[in-house]
Each structure stands twice: as structure tokens, then as C-alpha cells.
Design a protein around this motif. Structure first.
Motif, PDB file in Angstrom:
ATOM      1  N   UNK A 154       0.781  -1.106   0.014  1.00 11.58           N
ATOM      2  CA  UNK A 154       0.018  -0.063  -0.103  1.00 11.58           C
ATOM      3  C   UNK A 154       0.854   1.199  -0.184  1.00 11.58           C
TER       4      UNK A 154
ATOM      5  N   UNK B 222      -3.491   5.564  -1.449  1.00  9.00           N
ATOM      6  CA  UNK B 222      -4.071   4.408  -2.447  1.00  9.00           C
ATOM      7  C   UNK B 222      -4.589   3.305  -1.626  1.00  9.00           C
ATOM      8  N   UNK B 223      -5.454   2.601  -2.592  1.00 11.90           N
ATOM      9  CA  UNK B 223      -5.956   1.260  -1.711  1.00 11.90           C
ATOM     10  C   UNK B 223      -4.608   0.251  -1.826  1.00 11.90           C
ATOM     11  N   UNK B 224      -4.936  -0.671  -1.163  1.00 10.77           N
ATOM     12  CA  UNK B 224      -3.801  -1.858  -1.224  1.00 10.77           C
ATOM     13  C   UNK B 224      -3.640  -2.612  -2.486  1.00 10.77           C
TER      14      UNK B 224
ATOM     15  N   UNK C 131     -14.184   5.071  -6.196  1.00 12.18           N
ATOM     16  CA  UNK C 131     -14.603   5.350  -4.945  1.00 12.18           C
ATOM     17  C   UNK C 131     -14.939   6.668  -4.792  1.00 12.18           C
TER      18      UNK C 131
ATOM     19  N   UNK D  31     -13.302  11.094  -1.942  1.00 12.53           N
ATOM     20  CA  UNK D  31     -12.104  10.652  -1.602  1.00 12.53           C
ATOM     21  C   UNK D  31     -11.746  11.168  -0.036  1.00 12.53           C
TER      22      UNK D  31
ATOM     23  N   UNK E 264     -10.335   0.848   7.634  1.00 13.78           N
ATOM     24  CA  UNK E 264      -8.922   0.927   8.134  1.00 13.78           C
ATOM     25  C   UNK E 264      -8.669   2.147   8.944  1.00 13.78           C
TER      26      UNK E 264
ATOM     27  N   UNK F 175      -6.783  -3.406   7.389  1.00  9.26           N
ATOM     28  CA  UNK F 175      -8.277  -3.213   6.954  1.00  9.26           C
ATOM     29  C   UNK F 175      -9.078  -4.226   7.846  1.00  9.26           C
TER      30      UNK F 175
ATOM     31  N   UNK G  78     -12.471   1.489   2.718  1.00 13.14           N
ATOM     32  CA  UNK G  78     -11.965   0.915   1.432  1.00 13.14           C
ATOM     33  C   UNK G  78     -13.060  -0.015   0.877  1.00 13.14           C
ATOM     34  N   UNK G  79     -13.363   0.084  -0.382  1.00 11.72           N
ATOM     35  CA  UNK G  79     -14.058  -0.964  -1.129  1.00 11.72           C
ATOM     36  C   UNK G  79     -13.195  -1.880  -1.854  1.00 11.72           C
TER      37      UNK G  79
ATOM     38  N   UNK H 158      -8.488  -3.530  -4.645  1.00 13.32           N
ATOM     39  CA  UNK H 158      -8.986  -2.250  -3.707  1.00 13.32           C
ATOM     40  C   UNK H 158      -9.315  -1.069  -4.473  1.00 13.32           C
ATOM     41  N   UNK H 159     -10.052  -0.281  -4.092  1.00 20.14           N
ATOM     42  CA  UNK H 159     -10.260   0.981  -4.441  1.00 20.14           C
ATOM     43  C   UNK H 159      -9.226   1.975  -3.770  1.00 20.14           C
ATOM     44  N   UNK H 160      -9.144   3.239  -4.027  1.00 17.57           N
ATOM     45  CA  UNK H 160      -8.225   4.018  -3.343  1.00 17.57           C
ATOM     46  C   UNK H 160      -8.784   4.626  -1.959  1.00 17.57           C
ATOM     47  N   UNK H 161      -9.990   4.349  -1.505  1.00 15.92           N
ATOM     48  CA  UNK H 161     -10.588   4.480  -0.279  1.00 15.92           C
ATOM     49  C   UNK H 161     -11.055   5.890  -0.054  1.00 15.92           C
TER      50      UNK H 161
END
Lengths: 111, 114
Positions: free
Chosen positions: A38, A42-44, B6, B9, B37, B43, B91-92, B105-108
Motif C-alpha cells: 500500500x 492509495x488502496x492496497x 470510490x 475521496x 482501516x 483493514x 476501502x471498497x 481495492x479502490x483508493x478509499x
């Protein structure tokens, strides 16, 4: 009860050297293990995985080792590059059940 | 191939207000996940959908959190009313749904509750 543990919050290595990130787990029912990387904001992103029927899986510079008797897995990055600097999460699951993540280890690769 | 989207932001709200997050998974992915998270933690799964049905919501605080996935595609996660401890990144993720399918995962959405 934390079932997946990453006991080192951070790790710093020199560029070109090996990075070894460790993960311990307590639930012997886990049968699939993953590493995610990660970057900030950004997402993991998925990095590499290993099934419990194996003890090693390799993908380019990344190798994951699994020691079931010790309930321990490790991620080796060789050679380490500055772009590898990120937070690395270890995760585990039982068959189709949910992923359980560790708290993460911040890897810093110094040029 | 487009990734998981997502929005928003970032979101800042006061406690006791409500907030909603939106997620659009990768096209064709049957399984959708919402994770929370908290800073310094990994997460934690809140809810998992398979198409538009709930597979696991055991860790969703149902007194204040709700989620839906209409038509088995997009999903929304709502918090009402928000508490200070809800400050986190939401997070999705989505996956094809088989046992060893990778989750993407998306950026959250970073939520701050004041």
C-alpha cells in the motif's frame, strides 16, 4: 484477539539488499495467505499469495515462504528498490471466508 | 480495465451527522467488500456482498452503519449518526468471487469526524 501479527512496524534497508518482512498467525485453520502493498493515499494492491499446501511461492523479485509448523510466513524482496517503499500487509483466510489483515510493516528502501 | 472507483475521496463531518460513501466495483466482479482501516491498523472487513446478497456483516455496527448493493453492481455505505471513533479510511474491494480470487481495492474514502 489479533490472529495475524506483524510485529515490526517498520523496516529500513539499502537499495540492492534483501528485505525480509515477517508475519505470524495464530489460527491453524488459515489455508491461504496473501501479501498486499500500500502506497499513501492509495488502496492496497495484491502482491503475492501462497496456499497452505505449499511452502514457497516466487514471483520475480518477490518470494513468500510459509512455515506451517511455526505458523510463520515471510516475504523476501531481492534486490530491494526505492519504489518498493510502502506499507506491506500480511493477510490470511480460511477457504472462502473473509481476509484477516495484520497491522502492516512500513518498508523504506534507501538509495 | 478500469479499477474499483470510490467517492468521495475525503470527507469531514461533525459527530452525529450522517455520511455516505459510494463504490463502483470492477466490471463483472460478483463479490464486493467494504473495509474500515483505522490509522495504524490493518483493514477490517465490515460487510461482504455476493451479487446483491449479504454474505458476511458480522463486524458491521448495525446500529449506525448500513450498506446496500442494488442490482448487484454499485454499493453505498452509510453511517448515521457518526461518532469520533468512525474516523478512518473506508476501502471498497471487489473480486470474481471464487475461493482464491484476488481482491482488488479502490483508493478509499478518508473520513474525519470532528
Amino acid at each position: 484477539d489479533q490472529q495475524v501479527k506483524q510485529n515490526s512496524p517498520s523496516l529500513s534497508v539499502q537499495e540492492g539488499r534483501i528485505s525480509i518482512l515477517n508475519c505470524d498467525y495464530t489460527n491453524s485453520m488459515f489455508d491461504y495467505f496473501l501479501w498486499y502493498k500500500k502506497y499513501p493515499a492509495e488502496g492496497p494492491t495484491f502482491l503475492i499469495s501462497i496456499s497452505s499446501i505449499k511452502d514457497k511461492n516466487e514471483d520475480g523479485r518477490f518470494t513468500v515462504f510459509l512455515n506451517k509448523s511455526a505458523k510463520h510466513l515471510s516475504l523476501h524482496i531481492v534486490p530491494s528498490q526505492p519504489g518498493d517503499s510502502a506499507v506491506y500487509f500480511c493477510a490470511a483466510k480460511i477457504s472462502n471466508y473473509k481476509l484477516t489483515f495484520g497491522k502492516g510493516t512500513l518498508l523504506t528502501v534507501n538509495p | 480495465e478500469a479499477g474499483v472507483a470510490q467517492s468521495p475521496r475525503y470527507k469531514i463531518i461533525e459527530k452525529r451527522q450522517s455520511v455516505a460513501f459510494w463504490c463502483n466495483p470492477i466490471s463483472g466482479h460478483a463479490t464486493l467488500y467494504w473495509y474500515q482501516q483505522i490509522l495504524g491498523q490493518g483493514p477490517k472487513l465490515l460487510i461482504q456482498f455476493q451479487n446483491n446478497g449479504v454474505v458476511d456483516d458480522s463486524q458491521l455496527p448495525k446500529d449506525r452503519f448500513s450498506a446496500e448493493r442494488l442490482k448487484g453492481v454499485d454499493s453505498t455505505l452509510k453511517i448515521q449518526p457518526a461518532k469520533l471513533e468512525d474516523s478512518a479510511v473506508y476501502l471498497c474491494a471487489s473480486s470474481g468471487g471464487t475461493v482464491q480470487e484476488t481482491q482488488y481495492f479502490g483508493p478509499g474514502t478518508r473520513l474525519l469526524v470532528l
